[in-house]
Design a protein around this motif. Structure first.
Motif, mmCIF file in Angstrom:
data_model
loop_
_atom_site.group_PDB
_atom_site.id
_atom_site.type_symbol
_atom_site.label_atom_id
_atom_site.label_comp_id
_atom_site.label_asym_id
_atom_site.label_seq_id
_atom_site.Cartn_x
_atom_site.Cartn_y
_atom_site.Cartn_z
ATOM 1 N N VAL A 287 15.973 17.393 -8.842
ATOM 2 C CA VAL A 287 16.227 18.598 -9.632
ATOM 3 C C VAL A 287 15.203 18.765 -10.752
ATOM 4 O O VAL A 287 14.808 19.894 -11.089
ATOM 5 C CB VAL A 287 17.662 18.560 -10.211
ATOM 6 C CG1 VAL A 287 17.892 19.734 -11.151
ATOM 7 C CG2 VAL A 287 18.688 18.579 -9.082
ATOM 8 N N ASP A 288 14.717 17.658 -11.305
ATOM 9 C CA ASP A 288 13.740 17.737 -12.399
ATOM 10 C C ASP A 288 12.319 17.987 -11.909
ATOM 11 O O ASP A 288 11.372 18.038 -12.697
ATOM 12 C CB ASP A 288 13.789 16.470 -13.260
ATOM 13 C CG ASP A 288 13.373 15.211 -12.490
ATOM 14 O OD1 ASP A 288 12.978 15.324 -11.302
ATOM 15 O OD2 ASP A 288 13.458 14.111 -13.068
ATOM 16 N N GLY A 289 12.127 18.140 -10.586
ATOM 17 C CA GLY A 289 10.814 18.428 -10.016
ATOM 18 C C GLY A 289 10.040 17.207 -9.578
ATOM 19 O O GLY A 289 8.999 17.341 -8.929
ATOM 20 N N SER A 290 10.501 16.023 -9.912
ATOM 21 C CA SER A 290 9.822 14.808 -9.475
ATOM 22 C C SER A 290 10.110 14.550 -8.001
ATOM 23 O O SER A 290 11.070 15.075 -7.432
ATOM 24 C CB SER A 290 10.263 13.612 -10.318
ATOM 25 O OG SER A 290 11.652 13.369 -10.158
ATOM 26 N N LEU A 291 9.270 13.739 -7.384
ATOM 27 C CA LEU A 291 9.427 13.391 -5.978
ATOM 28 C C LEU A 291 9.941 11.962 -5.868
ATOM 29 O O LEU A 291 9.469 11.061 -6.556
ATOM 30 C CB LEU A 291 8.092 13.530 -5.230
ATOM 31 C CG LEU A 291 7.394 14.882 -5.312
ATOM 32 C CD1 LEU A 291 6.152 14.888 -4.424
ATOM 33 C CD2 LEU A 291 8.333 16.020 -4.937
ATOM 34 N N TRP A 292 10.902 11.777 -4.984
ATOM 35 C CA TRP A 292 11.509 10.461 -4.748
ATOM 36 C C TRP A 292 11.221 10.072 -3.311
ATOM 37 O O TRP A 292 11.661 10.740 -2.383
ATOM 38 C CB TRP A 292 13.012 10.547 -5.005
ATOM 39 C CG TRP A 292 13.772 9.263 -4.873
ATOM 40 C CD1 TRP A 292 13.296 7.994 -5.026
ATOM 41 C CD2 TRP A 292 15.166 9.131 -4.557
ATOM 42 N NE1 TRP A 292 14.302 7.079 -4.844
ATOM 43 C CE2 TRP A 292 15.462 7.744 -4.551
ATOM 44 C CE3 TRP A 292 16.191 10.049 -4.294
ATOM 45 C CZ2 TRP A 292 16.741 7.261 -4.288
ATOM 46 C CZ3 TRP A 292 17.468 9.563 -4.024
ATOM 47 C CH2 TRP A 292 17.732 8.188 -4.028
ATOM 48 N N LEU A 293 10.450 9.023 -3.137
ATOM 49 C CA LEU A 293 10.088 8.536 -1.814
ATOM 50 C C LEU A 293 10.878 7.265 -1.526
ATOM 51 O O LEU A 293 10.893 6.334 -2.340
ATOM 52 C CB LEU A 293 8.592 8.268 -1.729
ATOM 53 C CG LEU A 293 8.038 7.753 -0.390
ATOM 54 C CD1 LEU A 293 6.603 8.277 -0.177
ATOM 55 C CD2 LEU A 293 8.033 6.222 -0.304
ATOM 56 N N LEU A 294 11.529 7.223 -0.386
ATOM 57 C CA LEU A 294 12.234 6.036 0.084
ATOM 58 C C LEU A 294 11.589 5.575 1.380
ATOM 59 O O LEU A 294 11.221 6.400 2.220
ATOM 60 C CB LEU A 294 13.707 6.334 0.321
ATOM 61 C CG LEU A 294 14.539 6.685 -0.930
ATOM 62 C CD1 LEU A 294 15.908 7.198 -0.524
ATOM 63 C CD2 LEU A 294 14.666 5.486 -1.843
ATOM 64 N N SER A 295 11.445 4.267 1.557
ATOM 65 C CA SER A 295 10.764 3.761 2.741
ATOM 66 C C SER A 295 11.396 2.474 3.245
ATOM 67 O O SER A 295 11.888 1.649 2.464
ATOM 68 C CB SER A 295 9.282 3.502 2.424
ATOM 69 O OG SER A 295 8.585 3.061 3.585
ATOM 70 N N ARG A 296 11.386 2.322 4.539
ATOM 71 C CA ARG A 296 11.793 1.054 5.158
ATOM 72 C C ARG A 296 10.837 -0.047 4.714
ATOM 73 O O ARG A 296 9.617 0.082 4.828
ATOM 74 C CB ARG A 296 11.780 1.206 6.681
ATOM 75 C CG ARG A 296 11.948 -0.101 7.448
ATOM 76 C CD ARG A 296 11.936 0.161 8.940
ATOM 77 N NE ARG A 296 11.808 -1.075 9.698
ATOM 78 C CZ ARG A 296 11.835 -1.142 11.031
ATOM 79 N NH1 ARG A 296 11.981 -0.045 11.747
ATOM 80 N NH2 ARG A 296 11.707 -2.302 11.652
ATOM 81 N N MET A 297 11.400 -1.141 4.219
ATOM 82 C CA MET A 297 10.602 -2.271 3.760
ATOM 83 C C MET A 297 11.163 -3.560 4.357
ATOM 84 O O MET A 297 12.249 -3.571 4.945
ATOM 85 C CB MET A 297 10.630 -2.354 2.231
ATOM 86 C CG MET A 297 10.129 -1.094 1.530
ATOM 87 S SD MET A 297 8.353 -0.805 1.757
ATOM 88 C CE MET A 297 7.680 -2.071 0.682
#
Length: 447
Positions: A287-297
């Motif tokens: 919502v604040d415009g930032s990007l959230w990346l999630l990845s298999r680790m």
């Protein structure tokens, strides 16, 4: 391969890519500007593959498409296949569903091909495969996506360089020990891979008119659903298994388009100190415009943040979402809430691929609610999802890739997820998209 009833147009094309990392640093910054560079046919940077180009005479229907089968013959029948692996699902504006998955060979490897099928009744029944991508090497990592204008994108990767050896005898002649062999495979798999895209403007038709295919990039693949940012930018989560000449994997980074897919660019890379796995990642805009990346680790699910539209990223660190080492799914629903599909409860790290569940978040992933059980059995994996205009959510996944060999679809609503049980009267579970029937002699026990 039997070519009767099929035709294959072979174009062996390596495209050079200008992949220059113009953004340095990883800390939050709202005013850092990122210089986008085209992933097109330009002079590549020193650490990227210099491509060569060869052309073949044009064919009447698919002048640029590699290894396409539009009239699958008996060699692709379920009775002749012994492996499946789920990849993509999307839904047309009129509700028609499309699904893609891997098959061919005994398991993940150089005999894999990609199958595409469709459903006109909400996933209850499915067509036979209507298109197959089948090169003499591996085809994999497909994705299906409906862009904001209603155009359907079918993307997939080809792996032209065959680095796997056929058997233990050959391996013994080439390498001193198994560790040397595995090191060779690890360093060379993915080298020269090609990311292709083919689109259609009438995905609601069971036999759509496909546009000319395009080579998007080399050495990077794309297998998870893109994100459209609030300013209209497309973010395609991409990954790579390719190693550089200097050693180590190529940078972990996504591709971006600001012109609705006419061109694609790389931006900043995600710094990773340890735990890098298969680069199976997804990006959501908060919502604040930032990007959230999630990845298999290697440890489960890692996370990284960007505060400048992907120009720079924070160091990859473990997220608060407990998970086994496997693919997951996250995206924003029409309601504005986030949908997460994973193995087991939010705070539980399942020891294996089982208990596929759906959750929602109304606070950008700080907390999760619901918990609809999609399939509790051991051996379920690789979910992808899409939401129809009527709000219904569809999930594709596989069950026992080498034994039951099933591609399955589930359908439900946000209300069902919130309640943690079927309450809408619209839930469908374990609908069969495809089931391979040949006995797999190499895989007796499912991991």
């Amino acid at each position: 391969m039997n070519s009767l009833g099929t035709f294959k147009i072979i174009l062996f094309l390596f495209a050079s890519i200008s992949i220059l990392n113009s953004c340095q640093g990883s800390g939050p910054s709202s005013d850092t500007k990122c210089q986008d560079l085209k992933a097109g046919f330009e002079v590549p940077a020193d650490d990227d593959t210099l491509a060569t180009q060869t052309t073949q005479p044009p064919a009447p229907r698919w002048p640029h498409m590699p290894y396409i089968v539009t009239e699958p013959g008996p060699e692709y029948a379920a009775e002749n296949r012994m492996f499946v692996c789920s990849f993509g699902i999307t839904v047309a504006p009129n509700g028609r569903l499309w699904a893609s998955w891997d098959s061919g060979g005994y398991g993940e490897g150089w005999d894999n091909f990609i199958m595409l099928a469709t459903s006109g009744d909400g996933g209850r029944t499915w067509s036979r495969p209507v298109m197959i991508i089948d090169p003499p090497f591996r085809a994999s990592f497909s994705n299906l996506w409906m862009d904001p204008d209603g155009k359907m994108w079918f993307t997939f990767s080809l792996w032209p360089i065959r680095t796997a050896l056929e058997d233990q005898v050959t391996m013994g002649e080439e390498f001193d020990d198994i560790s040397s062999y595995r090191a060779f495979i690890n360093e060379n798999q993915g080298r020269g891979s090609q990311l292709w895209a083919i689109t259609c403007d009438n995905p609601g038709d069971p036999s759509p008119d496909w546009n000319s295919p395009r080579l998007i990039a080399t050495d990077y693949c794309h297998m998870n659903t893109p994100t459209v940012l609030s300013d209209g930018t497309w973010v395609w989560p991409t990954g790579t298994l390719t190693h550089t000449e200097a050693g180590g994997r190529k940078p972990f980074r996504s591709m971006y388009s600001t012109d609705k897919g006419e061109t694609f660019q790389f931006r900043g890379h995600v710094p990773i100190s340890d735990g890098r796995n298969c680069d199976e990642n997804m990006v959501v805009e908060r919502v604040d415009g930032s990007l959230w990346l999630l990845s298999r680790m290697n440890y489960g699910i890692g996370e990284s943040f960007s505060y400048n539209q992907g120009c720079t990223w924070t160091e990859m660190e473990p997220s608060n979402i407990e998970h086994t080492v496997a693919r997951f799914y996250i995206s924003r629903l029409q309601s504005g809430k986030l949908l997460l599909i994973k193995h087991g409860e939010i705070n539980t790290k399942s020891p294996r691929r089982e208990r596929l569940m759906a959750f929602v978040s109304s606070d950008d992933g700080k907390s999760w609610s619901g918990g609809l059980m999609i399939d509790e059995r051991h051996g379920v994996s690789y979910p992808d999802a899409t939401q129809a205009r009527d709000g219904k959510i569809y999930v594709i996944y596989d069950y026992q890739r080498h034994q039951a060999k099933e591609i399955l679809v589930a359908a439900f609503t946000e209300e069902d997820v919130e309640a943690g049980e079927p309450v809408s009267g619209e839930v469908l579970l374990r609908q069969v998209v495809d089931k391979a029937l040949a006995h797999n002699t190499r895989h007796q026990v499912e991991n």
